[in-house]
Design a protein around this motif. Structure first.
Motif: not given
Length: 393
Positions: A19-27
């Motif tokens: 979750q910590a890896l992917v959320m910055p890209s999505v947000v």
């Protein structure tokens, strides 16, 4: 980074590594494909940042579509997301499937959970209700990639993108988020579903598989058919192992029905009045019955559920103690999905494989060997004239 979403989705805990890896890209508004093992929190990793974007851009209409390949998964996702947002934004999550037509208005709505076919129907019959959509999440993308349903869904997403109303802010762009646990050639999948500019995030390794082989002939009686042999073997194993809750997979509806019928007598013969509850889940059952079974398997501590592929993906039943394979699935992807339904809060998948004869044992051993090595099935995508013809119609 996510002042509104973080308290709703991660209250009292820190995000898991995937979750910590992917959320910055999505947000940040980037289309993203996340490949991570089962039970790694992919749903929250996609929806939490999309909810933050929904709030930050002050969207007043439905902005996010969540596509689930099966109705059972759609129901499960609806319950989870509704519970996350019930306090902060009650009623902002709804669903629309062949069983549930809960979607009434796009006003003040955040997320709509649909099956691919339901989304196609909605886009054709109620396009205005979807004009504010800014994000599409495709869950279990491996079930759609390489299949006509997948190509059809990509056309629908293209139509949604083309019909979307102009954003009020230049950074409020349209994005697609895909999630998978069992697919190979991720770059090809990313390019086809998201475009070459999409982000690709890989994380984690598959959980350890603790496989136990059970020869059903050891407990069989003269005249037993395959279902009766499996039922006797499973009832005996449940009693000797003390395993309270199991999910049993069969490959066909007839096989599942026959096994459930045989288990009814076998469990009573071994446990008497203390027999665990027995459930059956498959697509031909009514929506009410399927949802009753899903709720029972989530909330009751003991139970035996015989299912076809309807419970193969996504369903979060965290306290299933073991997965039983009454028949070997036809590919490695299905094998990983099925065994991934159990022990979702641990690092070990506990699996009981029922077989008869050396060939049956060899099939299960081959599947677990491929699963442990990450050797997945080849999926070949191609352009289908039949899907184009359907789009024209």
């Amino acid at each position: 980074m996510m002042p509104n979403a973080f308290p709703a989705f991660f209250a009292g805990r820190t995000p898991w590594p995937a979750q910590a890896l992917v959320m910055p890209s999505v947000v940040k508004g980037r289309s993203t494909l996340l490949a991570a093992p089962t039970a790694s929190g992919k749903t929250e990793a996609a929806i939490a940042p999309l909810y933050q974007r929904h709030v930050s851009f002050k969207r007043e209409r439905l902005s996010t579509i969540y596509v689930a390949p099966t109705k059972a998964l759609a129901n499960d996702i609806f319950g989870r997301l509704d519970s996350y947002l019930a306090v902060r934004a009650p009623g902002c999550v709804t669903r629309y499937t062949g069983d549930r037509h809960d979607f009434v208005s796009a006003v003040d709505m955040f997320c709509l959970i649909v099956t691919p076919e339901a989304l196609d129907s909605l886009q054709l019959t109620r396009p205005d209700a979807l004009s504010g959509v800014r994000a599409v999440v495709v869950d279990e993308i491996h079930l759609l990639h390489g299949a006509p349903r997948g190509q059809q869904l990509r056309f629908v997403i293209d139509r949604l993108r083309a019909a979307a109303s102009p954003p009020r802010h230049p950074q409020d762009q349209f994005q697609v988020v895909g999630m998978t646990a069992t697919i190979d050639r991720l770059e090809e999948v990313r390019d086809l579903w998201l475009g070459p500019d999409g982000a690709l995030v890989r994380h984690g390794t598959a959980r350890e598989i603790a496989l136990q082989l059970c020869d059903v002939s050891d407990t069989a009686m003269p005249g037993d058919d395959w279902a009766a042999k499996c039922a006797r073997a499973l009832a005996t194993w449940l009693a000797t192992s003390g395993t309270p809750k199991v999910l049993v997979f069969e490959n066909t509806r007839n096989g599942a029905h026959a096994l459930a019928a045989a288990l009814h007598g076998a469990l009573a013969g071994v446990f008497g009045s203390e027999a665990p509850p027995l459930h059956l889940h498959m697509g031909v059952l009514s929506a009410t019955e399927r949802e009753r079974v899903e709720l029972a398997m989530k909330t009751e501590r003991a139970g035996v559920c015989v299912a076809t592929s309807t419970l193969e993906i996504g369903i979060d039943i965290g306290d299933v103690d073991a997965v039983v394979l009454a028949a070997a699935p036809g590919n490695v992807g299905s094998y990983l999905q099925r065994i991934g339904r159990g022990n979702r809060r641990s690092n070990v998948c506990r699996v009981l494989a029922l077989y008869e004869g050396p060939g049956g044992a060899a099939m299960h051993e081959a599947l677990v060997d491929c699963a442990r090595r990450g050797d997945l099935d080849d999926v070949h995508e191609y352009d289908r004239p039949s899907v184009h013809f359907q789009q024209v119609l």
